[in-house]
Each structure stands twice: as C-alpha cells, then as structure tokens.
Design a protein around this motif. Structure first.
Motif, PDB file in Angstrom:
ATOM      1  N   ILE A 296      33.328  39.519  37.655  1.00 35.55           N
ATOM      2  CA  ILE A 296      34.032  38.558  38.279  1.00 35.55           C
ATOM      3  C   ILE A 296      33.662  37.291  37.680  1.00 35.55           C
ATOM      4  O   ILE A 296      32.877  36.610  37.538  1.00 35.55           O
ATOM      5  N   ASP A 297      34.803  36.700  36.657  1.00 32.11           N
ATOM      6  CA  ASP A 297      34.494  35.711  35.837  1.00 32.11           C
ATOM      7  C   ASP A 297      35.846  35.114  35.167  1.00 32.11           C
ATOM      8  O   ASP A 297      36.712  36.295  35.199  1.00 32.11           O
ATOM      9  N   ASP A 298      36.116  33.969  35.310  1.00 27.67           N
ATOM     10  CA  ASP A 298      37.424  33.309  35.038  1.00 27.67           C
ATOM     11  C   ASP A 298      37.594  33.094  33.413  1.00 27.67           C
ATOM     12  O   ASP A 298      38.646  33.003  33.016  1.00 27.67           O
ATOM     13  N   ASP A 299      36.558  33.525  32.653  1.00 30.95           N
ATOM     14  CA  ASP A 299      36.581  33.388  31.321  1.00 30.95           C
ATOM     15  C   ASP A 299      36.736  34.974  30.730  1.00 30.95           C
ATOM     16  O   ASP A 299      35.987  35.629  30.954  1.00 30.95           O
ATOM     17  N   GLU A 300      37.847  34.916  30.086  1.00 26.19           N
ATOM     18  CA  GLU A 300      38.543  36.328  29.606  1.00 26.19           C
ATOM     19  C   GLU A 300      37.462  36.934  28.438  1.00 26.19           C
ATOM     20  O   GLU A 300      37.200  38.063  28.399  1.00 26.19           O
ATOM     21  N   LEU A 301      36.901  35.880  27.380  1.00 26.24           N
ATOM     22  CA  LEU A 301      35.939  36.259  26.321  1.00 26.24           C
ATOM     23  C   LEU A 301      34.716  36.996  27.104  1.00 26.24           C
ATOM     24  O   LEU A 301      34.314  37.954  26.812  1.00 26.24           O
TER      25      LEU A 301
ATOM     26  N   ALA B 169      37.779  41.071  37.389  1.00 22.72           N
ATOM     27  CA  ALA B 169      38.395  39.848  38.210  1.00 22.72           C
ATOM     28  C   ALA B 169      38.252  38.617  37.692  1.00 22.72           C
ATOM     29  O   ALA B 169      37.235  38.009  37.460  1.00 22.72           O
ATOM     30  N   GLU B 170      39.316  37.910  37.625  1.00 24.72           N
ATOM     31  CA  GLU B 170      39.241  36.577  37.060  1.00 24.72           C
ATOM     32  C   GLU B 170      38.945  35.708  38.351  1.00 24.72           C
ATOM     33  O   GLU B 170      38.860  34.348  37.903  1.00 24.72           O
ATOM     34  N   GLY B 171      39.097  35.910  39.561  1.00 28.55           N
ATOM     35  CA  GLY B 171      38.945  34.971  40.591  1.00 28.55           C
ATOM     36  C   GLY B 171      37.970  35.634  41.776  1.00 28.55           C
ATOM     37  O   GLY B 171      37.927  36.628  41.785  1.00 28.55           O
TER      38      GLY B 171
ATOM     39  N   ASP C  94      28.593  49.463  42.385  1.00 25.98           N
ATOM     40  CA  ASP C  94      27.017  49.683  42.322  1.00 25.98           C
ATOM     41  C   ASP C  94      26.663  48.394  42.047  1.00 25.98           C
ATOM     42  O   ASP C  94      25.416  47.985  42.619  1.00 25.98           O
ATOM     43  N   VAL C  95      27.244  47.304  40.859  1.00 23.99           N
ATOM     44  CA  VAL C  95      26.612  46.129  40.559  1.00 23.99           C
ATOM     45  C   VAL C  95      27.895  45.279  40.364  1.00 23.99           C
ATOM     46  O   VAL C  95      28.827  45.909  40.015  1.00 23.99           O
ATOM     47  N   VAL C  96      27.745  44.138  40.856  1.00 28.56           N
ATOM     48  CA  VAL C  96      28.706  43.126  40.613  1.00 28.56           C
ATOM     49  C   VAL C  96      28.014  41.826  39.877  1.00 28.56           C
ATOM     50  O   VAL C  96      26.985  41.482  40.118  1.00 28.56           O
ATOM     51  N   TYR C  97      28.822  41.704  38.753  1.00 28.39           N
ATOM     52  CA  TYR C  97      28.380  40.428  37.945  1.00 28.39           C
ATOM     53  C   TYR C  97      29.177  39.253  38.492  1.00 28.39           C
ATOM     54  O   TYR C  97      30.520  39.583  38.334  1.00 28.39           O
ATOM     55  N   LEU C  98      28.604  38.299  38.904  1.00 26.77           N
ATOM     56  CA  LEU C  98      29.444  37.175  39.577  1.00 26.77           C
ATOM     57  C   LEU C  98      29.175  35.692  39.048  1.00 26.77           C
ATOM     58  O   LEU C  98      28.106  35.431  38.916  1.00 26.77           O
ATOM     59  N   ASP C  99      30.258  35.162  38.562  1.00 24.28           N
ATOM     60  CA  ASP C  99      30.238  33.742  38.109  1.00 24.28           C
ATOM     61  C   ASP C  99      30.203  32.756  39.275  1.00 24.28           C
ATOM     62  O   ASP C  99      30.722  33.135  40.389  1.00 24.28           O
ATOM     63  N   LEU C 100      29.321  31.736  39.292  1.00 25.08           N
ATOM     64  CA  LEU C 100      29.437  30.841  40.379  1.00 25.08           C
ATOM     65  C   LEU C 100      30.589  29.937  40.410  1.00 25.08           C
ATOM     66  O   LEU C 100      31.290  29.573  41.576  1.00 25.08           O
ATOM     67  N   SER C 101      31.104  29.486  39.251  1.00 26.29           N
ATOM     68  CA  SER C 101      32.257  28.537  39.323  1.00 26.29           C
ATOM     69  C   SER C 101      33.550  29.245  38.902  1.00 26.29           C
ATOM     70  O   SER C 101      33.951  29.342  37.611  1.00 26.29           O
ATOM     71  N   LEU C 102      34.392  29.593  39.983  1.00 24.50           N
ATOM     72  CA  LEU C 102      35.434  30.109  39.774  1.00 24.50           C
ATOM     73  C   LEU C 102      36.579  29.297  40.254  1.00 24.50           C
ATOM     74  O   LEU C 102      36.471  28.313  40.942  1.00 24.50           O
ATOM     75  N   PRO C 103      37.905  29.482  39.613  1.00 23.28           N
ATOM     76  CA  PRO C 103      38.939  28.551  40.007  1.00 23.28           C
ATOM     77  C   PRO C 103      39.440  28.494  41.392  1.00 23.28           C
ATOM     78  O   PRO C 103      40.061  27.663  41.909  1.00 23.28           O
ATOM     79  N   ASP C 104      39.210  29.576  42.335  1.00 29.14           N
ATOM     80  CA  ASP C 104      39.714  29.765  43.708  1.00 29.14           C
ATOM     81  C   ASP C 104      38.260  29.578  44.599  1.00 29.14           C
ATOM     82  O   ASP C 104      38.447  30.093  45.705  1.00 29.14           O
ATOM     83  N   GLY C 105      37.159  29.187  44.138  1.00 28.77           N
ATOM     84  CA  GLY C 105      36.092  29.228  44.797  1.00 28.77           C
ATOM     85  C   GLY C 105      34.627  29.218  44.476  1.00 28.77           C
ATOM     86  O   GLY C 105      34.716  29.331  43.371  1.00 28.77           O
ATOM     87  N   ASP C 106      33.647  28.794  45.288  1.00 34.81           N
ATOM     88  CA  ASP C 106      32.104  28.870  44.861  1.00 34.81           C
ATOM     89  C   ASP C 106      31.783  30.220  44.930  1.00 34.81           C
ATOM     90  O   ASP C 106      31.789  30.778  45.954  1.00 34.81           O
TER      91      ASP C 106
END
Length: 463
Positions: A7-12, A31-33, A46-58
C-alpha cells in the motif's frame, strides 16, 4: 509462497517492490490508497507493506484494522518520513517492523523473511485460544479486539501488567477482566487509587501499621498488599506514586515482602501486580520523577487501550448499552435513537472517553423521560454545539491563482453551498425547532427562516 500487499501512493515504489517479491516467488497485490488497501487486505494476506503518508489518510490509523484482516497479516511500515515519525505508535499498535525509505533490497528481504518465519513458527505451535470472559468490555473494533487478545495472554501468565490509556477508557475494567480470567480469580482483587491518597496515608494503606505506630493508630491495621495475598493488587494511577514510596514498593515487588509502618518484622504476600496510568511514564523517568527500574518491573506485559475516538462503530454499541442501562436504572421504557443521533455522537471527540459517553447517555435518557426515542435535543448542549462548530467553514490560507488553474467556483455559489450545509446540520441538531436553532446560532428567528428558504431546506422534519 506468501501473499504480499503493498500500500503506497508512489508508483515507482509499488512496481519496485512488486518485482523484488515476485522474483522470490511470492504473489503480490498493490494499492495506491488506504481505503483500497484495506479492501484488498480482506482477500487474505500474509504480509502488508504500508506507507504512512497516503492521499486518503494516515497509515497509522489503519494498522489495527490491517492486523485484524483475514489471516492476521504482519504489517511492515515503509515510510519516507524522517526522524522515526510515528515509529513508537506504529510498533505499539502491532506492526512487525518500521523501515525508512530509501530501503535496500537486502533490508526488505530480511524483514520479509523474519515476518514469514514468525508466521511459520506460529502456525506450527498453534493451539485454540482459551475462552476469555471480557467482563463487560463492550466493542469489537480492531483496536479493541487487539487489546482483548493482549488481556487474554496476560490472564494466562503471572507477570506484572501495565495498562496504558487516557482517562475513562476502562483501565480498571481491563484489570478486573485479567484477574477474573487468571488462576487467581477465586481470591481478592484489591484496588488502590494512588491519586486519592496522601504520601503518609498511602504507606499505611499499602503496608498496614501496628498499634501505636503514629497518633491515632489505636490498633493493628492490615494493609492492602497483605489483603491481596493470593490474588491481584491493582494500583490505579501508578504515575502518582510518590518518589519516596517508589523505592520501597520496588523492593516489595521484587521480594514480595513488606514491613507494616511501625513494625520491626517483615511479612510476605503472594500478590500479582496490575498497574495503570494515563501518564507518560517514560517521560517521567527522563524528568527524574519516576524510577526507571520500577517502570521496567511494572511493564513486563503492556496493554495500550485505545481512546474512544479510535474505536469506530464501538461508539454506537456503547451508546446503546449505556442507554439501556440508564432506562433500567430509572425504570423507563426502552428507547431508540433518531437517525441524527449517530452523526452527532460519532463526530464528537469524546475527550472523557467511555466514561464521558456513559454520563452523556444517562443525561439523554433522563431528558427524554418516557419518550420512546432519543433525539439530539436530549443531548447536553456542549455535544450539540461541538457538532455544529464542525459545520462552520474553516479559514484557508490565501492562495495565489496559477495560470494552469481550471475554472473556479463563484464566491456566491461557494457561500450558498456552505450555508446549506451549515443550516442543514443546525436543523438536524435542533430537530427543526426554530427557537432552539436561533439560540444556538445567534441568529434571529426571521433570519433562520430566510436562510432556510434560500438553502431550500424545509422548516419541518419530513420523516
């Protein structure tokens, strides 16, 4: 092969991680949001990689939800925010790891391998959980379910437990539930509120005293540490324990022996300690007002209770519970809620948490009397005004128009839209009582009617 969600809004970032993990033979979803990521997580990961700063929430607000998704995935936070922003909060919420961008492929692979290794070990050692009686702790939000899981583990051990949380979140109920589900449940659960006792009195209350120990000690007195022998000693607001008593209690906690005030002989007590506080004990240790060695002893196990504002739909479950309880207490007929109530109650911040909600619902039941439905007008004024304040337009910083700007809405259209939102919420709160709306808004009755007409809002509730 594992199922991995990024889950990250950065496509790269998404594409780079996808290639990295796909090359290892894993199945990868992206997922981008935040909202789309939570939906994908329900497919079983099994594992979720999560960005903290996303366009639709923290992202921090979703960690408990993601951990509670089907399969209970491990959450690895991957963030570009510096200085470990949010690290303590995310790890306390149950995240597996916290990695700052840019991260090397080696770092990412090692974190993934450790998470998957843990899941294999956990699966091999799995035993069906024992039934846990939550003792009336209402709520099934992800944050509360995680807290209940920690309570169940604490109940199976003899270790000291430190319960953290804001005032009113239910720390004593949590301690009672741990005791009731432990092997000590047939013995005493002894409560000591450290904030309500003076330093001299607290020592006598905890350890007891012998006859003649001080003026007024006309007989021997058995302290609460002794009363908790074989059971649980619950020290509420442990952060208020005076520094002079912290040292003596540390020894009592280590040796399970104590000396009553004025006595030359020690006594023993086989108690299990559960402590609670709404204060930041780590900050207190840095300031020198709380002993670090005592803190280490207290938090063998640590349970962080979520504030009510972070518990989602639990708010309405608790509101209904407290309303039923108040109806029974005052011998009033059961009551339903008008559709506006949910909007107002869930929008309120609840600084006093569950305790405040209980008092508010009791007041609403009393105000409603024998009426079958609770309406916004039955709620205390500060709750309704708080909701009304949220409808007011927020001042935005001035912005310089750019040549690339698209068509801008006219000021009159914008003002009409905001006025309509404000007066619709005003009517919801006041149940279309124009006199009450006038008092709350500070506008005259004729002005209210004029604004309702301009906004196209009827002057009566059409239910």
């Amino acid at each position: 092969m594992a199922r991995i969600l990024i889950i990250d809004d950065d496509e790269l970032i998404r594409s780079s991680l996808s290639r990295c993990f796909t090359d290892q033979g894993h199945e990868v979803a992206t997922a981008e949001g935040l909202a789309s990521g939570i939906r994908r997580a329900t497919e079983g990961m099994d594992v979720v990689y999560l960005d903290l700063s996303l366009p639709d929430g923290d992202g921090r607000t979703a960690i408990n939800t993601l951990c509670a998704a089907p399969g209970n995935p491990e959450v690895i936070v991957l963030t570009g925010l510096k200085d470990n922003f949010g690290a303590q909060e995310t790890l306390t919420s149950g995240a597996w790891d916290y990695i700052q961008k840019p991260a090397t492929p080696t770092t990412l692979r090692k974190s993934l391998e450790s998470a998957l290794g843990y899941r294999r070990d956990k699966s091999a050692a799995y035993e069906p959980p024992r039934a846990f009686d939550d003792g009336g702790l209402i709520g099934d939000s992800p944050a509360m379910e995680r807290a209940k899981g920690l309570m169940a583990r604490a109940a199976e051990s003899e270790a000291s437990v430190l319960i953290l949380g804001e005032t009113g979140v239910g720390k004593e109920l949590t301690a009672q539930a741990i005791h009731n589900n432990s092997t000590r449940h047939n013995n005493a659960f002894v409560v000591v509120d450290c904030s309500n006792l003076t330093e001299s009195l607290l020592e006598s209350v905890l350890y007891g005293h012998v006859k003649g120990a001080f003026t007024g000690a006309h007989s021997d007195h058995r302290g609460l540490v002794a009363e908790a022998d074989g059971g649980t000693l619950f020290l509420d607001e442990i952060g208020e324990l005076p520094p002079s008593l912290q040292k003596s209690f540390l020894r009592v906690l280590q040796e399970h022996r104590f000396r009553p005030v004025g006595s030359a002989r020690e006594q023993g007590s086989d108690f299990r300690l559960v402590a609670a506080t709404n204060r930041d004990l780590e900050a207190m240790t840095r300031a020198g007002t709380f002993r670090s060695d005592l803190l280490f002893r207290l938090r063998t196990l640590e349970i962080q209770l979520p504030p009510l504002s972070a518990r989602g739909e639990d708010v309405m479950l608790l509101a209904e519970h407290f309303a039923r309880k108040a109806c029974d207490r005052y011998r009033l007929p059961a009551k339903g809620f008008s559709k506006q109530i949910a909007r107002i109650i869930t929008a309120y911040a609840w600084p006093g948490n569950v305790r405040e909600l209980g008092h508010v619902m009791e007041a609403a039941v009393i105000a409603a009397g024998k009426e079958p439905t609770i309406y916004p007008k039955h709620l205390p004024g500060h709750i309704r005004v708080s909701y009304l304040d949220q409808a007011k337009p927020k001042r935005q910083p001035p912005r310089t128009p750019q040549a690339t700007d698209g068509p801008i809405q006219s000021y009159q259209d914008y003002k009409a839209m905001r006025d309509q939102a404000y007066f619709q919420q005003l009517m919801d709160i006041c149940d279309f009582d124009i006199a009450r709306a006038s008092r709350l808004s500070g506008l005259s009755v004729p002005s209210i009617y004029r604004h309702l007409g301009l906004a196209g809002i009827p002057t009566k509730n059409k239910r």
